[in-house]
Design an enzyme around this catalytic site. Structure first.
Site, PDB file in Angstrom:
ATOM      1  N   ASP A 143       5.202   5.790   8.411  1.00 17.84           N
ATOM      2  CA  ASP A 143       4.406   4.732   9.038  1.00 17.84           C
ATOM      3  C   ASP A 143       3.246   5.359   9.798  1.00 17.84           C
ATOM      4  O   ASP A 143       3.466   6.130  10.736  1.00 17.84           O
ATOM      5  CB  ASP A 143       5.292   3.919   9.988  1.00 17.84           C
TER       6      ASP A 143
ATOM      7  N   ASP B 194      -0.385   0.911   5.330  1.00 16.80           N
ATOM      8  CA  ASP B 194      -0.100   2.012   6.247  1.00 16.80           C
ATOM      9  C   ASP B 194       1.371   2.413   6.271  1.00 16.80           C
ATOM     10  O   ASP B 194       1.806   3.158   7.136  1.00 16.80           O
ATOM     11  CB  ASP B 194      -0.555   1.660   7.670  1.00 16.80           C
ATOM     12  N   GLU B 195       2.167   1.917   5.308  1.00 16.03           N
ATOM     13  CA  GLU B 195       3.592   2.227   5.267  1.00 16.03           C
ATOM     14  C   GLU B 195       4.026   2.572   3.848  1.00 16.03           C
ATOM     15  O   GLU B 195       3.645   1.890   2.886  1.00 16.03           O
ATOM     16  CB  GLU B 195       4.416   1.036   5.743  1.00 16.03           C
TER      17      GLU B 195
END
Length: 420
Positions: free
Chosen positions: A12, A114-115
């Protein structure tokens, strides 16, 4: 393989949009690291319109919240530094992070921009203990790309995701099933994945305030009050989750949209059309990047009296063309607008499908293939050189941004999704 023998990592990026922008600016020679001062990604800092999309850690001292208006944020911190959203930059950073993560396992899934989930099962003989491998991933991203990530490790995706939230930024944390009681059960009920502002008050009304209290509750009562969702979060409270890492696949999308509050009254058709084109540019670019085409196009507007209305149209031949989406959006607006002053515009595409195969029509634009090639060439330039590298001449001296918004309302790469 038994679920208990799996090893899943959740990577993350910390304050993704802000940290992407900060790293990029440092690489371009800027001496100021946005992450060290109160700063945020948001709308227009001059007019103070728009909302906070991402913020730096120093913003916590001023209680600045993601999603609040720039006006409210500036009241809390007059020295707040605002940078505009830059979707092409975010995609570039996300893809670069993915390339590093792919070196550690062939099984990975982009969960959002973003993960990323990584299935590290049976990879220990190549890269060592999972914690050591996670530190290698984290350090490579930091050293090669200039931004930090937090990595959670467990035997399933739920616990790996929960683990990555336990310690930030730039950290590696484990949350194995045997650690759930110690690390997860004391947390507030709203810290559990899939419990939001609607479900949490219902649980609190039942006297359930922590994840541990949910785990100890009567399942029949939880199921009676919250139906199937209650059983899901009850299992999550026990750390039970069995979904696989869907290698190379994005989550299914419902739609892609973009909207913006305009800092002045829009009461003429030409200006309204330019705003719709600016919004469409970003929507269509994101649609093509997701390798999808859309069958339903919607336009929404809000007037100065806060009255909102929308129009939509279903099309026979699904499209990802900027010009085609804009043409329909413009027509929808012309059909709906009654001449009143407007302050908010939105463009959205939905009913998406893969662009691998498309239904053609005798009525398609004869220049369709040329337009598709042009769209992709422009996308390539923007992703490589920045969103401001190419824009339409019609925006010159217009006072309207060529690519308005940048993040908008979107389902294809959310910061949070409900599909593990």
């Amino acid at each position: 393989m038994s679920p208990s023998n799996r090893c899943i990592m959740h990577i993350d990026c910390n304050s993704a949009f802000l940290t992407f922008s900060a790293a990029h600016r440092l690489q371009q020679g800027d001496s100021l690291d946005l992450r060290t001062i109160p700063s945020a990604v948001g709308g227009n800092p001059e007019t103070r319109h728009g909302i906070i999309l991402a913020k730096s850690i120093p913003c916590k001292a001023f209680n600045i919240q993601t999603g609040e208006t720039l006006h409210a944020a500036f009241q809390k911190c007059p020295t707040l530094v605002i940078v505009p959203p830059d979707y092409p930059l975010y995609v570039k950073c996300s893809n670069a992070m993915m390339e590093i993560i792919k070196d550690f396992s062939p099984a990975y899934q982009k969960f959002s921009i973003d993960e990323i989930f990584l299935d590290y099962t049976n990879m220990q003989k190549h890269f060592g203990h999972p914690v050591d491998a996670a530190h290698k991933i984290k350090d490579r991203i930091k050293n090669e790309l200039g931004f930090t990530v937090s990595i959670g490790i467990s035997s399933n995706k739920l616990l790996a995701k929960m683990a990555s939230d336990l310690k930030k930024p730039d950290a590696v944390t484990t949350l194995y099933p045997e650690e759930v009681a110690q690390k997860m059960w004391p947390l507030d009920i709203q810290d559990l994945f899939m419990i939001g502002p609607c479900t949490a008050p219902k649980l609190r009304a039942m006297g359930i305030n922590t994840i541990g209290e949910l785990a100890a509750a009567d399942l029949n009562l939880i199921r009676y009050r919250l139906k199937s969702h209650g059983e899901l979060i009850y299992n999550y409270a026990h750390g039970i989750e069995t979904s696989l890492v869907h290698t190379g696949k994005h989550i299914d999308m419902k739609g892609i949209g973009n909207s913006s509050v305009i800092p002045f009254d829009v009461d003429d058709r030409l200006t309204a059309h330019q705003i719709l084109l600016s919004l469409t540019e970003t929507v269509a670019m994101r649609l093509r990047d997701a390798a999808c085409v859309a069958r339903l196009i919607s336009v929404s507007v809000r007037d100065t009296n806060f009255r909102t209305y929308s129009h939509q149209r279903k099309i026979f031949s699904a499209t990802d063309s900027t010009n085609e989406i804009y043409r329909i959006a413009r027509d929808l607006f012309d059909e709906a607008w009654q001449g009143e002053a407007l302050r908010h515009f939105g463009v959205r595409v939905s009913e998406l499908c893969s662009n691998e195969f498309q239904q053609t029509s005798f009525f398609d634009d004869v220049h369709k293939e040329k337009n598709q090639a042009l769209d992709r060439a422009i996308d390539s330039l923007r992703f490589r050189f920045g969103s401001a590298s190419v824009h339409r001449a019609g925006f010159l001296n217009s006072g309207i941004k060529p690519l308005m918004g940048g993040i908008g309302s979107t389902d294809e790469m959310p910061v949070m999704t409900s599909i593990l």
